[in-house]
Design a protein around this motif. Structure first.
Motif: not given
Length: 138
Positions: A120-132
């Motif tokens: 979950x802390x990987x940049x690719x995953x964190x980017x996808x978890x940010x609110x749109x």
């Protein structure tokens, strides 16, 4: 009205949960005293994270770790060797019709949780978890 039995797809009964927790406390107390004759277990700290009971309460599976890390294989084997003695100690403190057979498994829940946290802390995953952002703000 039909009787419900804990079977496939159903969780443990309240009695299974209660007895398993009593066995966990008793087992933890015995392991904390650490008065083993087995040299492999001398000075070893074992944490019992969970105990699961079979529906008939004759078998208990204890999930163990060495203070947050897996027990070395030699210590794990030694723990299995002293299981009959531990069974007797647990039987003295937990009142059951028959003393349950104790089975041990390495607890891997902490490793799994750390693996998920790392993912979950990987940049690719964190980017996808940010609110749109809303379309009005864009």
């Amino acid at each position: 009205m039909t009787k419900r039995h804990a079977g496939a797809g159903e969780g443990p009964s309240q009695r299974q949960l209660r007895v398993a927790e009593e066995v966990r406390h008793a087992l933890s107390a015995v392991l904390a005293r650490a008065d083993f004759r087995d040299p492999e277990l001398t000075g070893v700290r074992v944490t019992v994270t969970e105990v699961r009971a079979s529906p008939d309460l004759k078998h208990m599976t204890a999930f163990v770790s060495g203070l947050g890390k897996p027990l070395p294989e030699s210590q794990f084997k030694a723990l299995r060797r002293v299981a009959p003695w531990l069974r007797g100690q647990v039987a003295k403190s937990v009142r059951l019709r028959a003393a349950p057979d104790l089975h041990f498994q390495q607890d891997t829940a902490l490793d799994y949780a750390m693996e998920i946290a790392r993912a979950l802390n990987q940049p690719e995953v964190a980017r996808d978890l940010e609110p749109k952002p809303k379309e009005d703000e864009a």
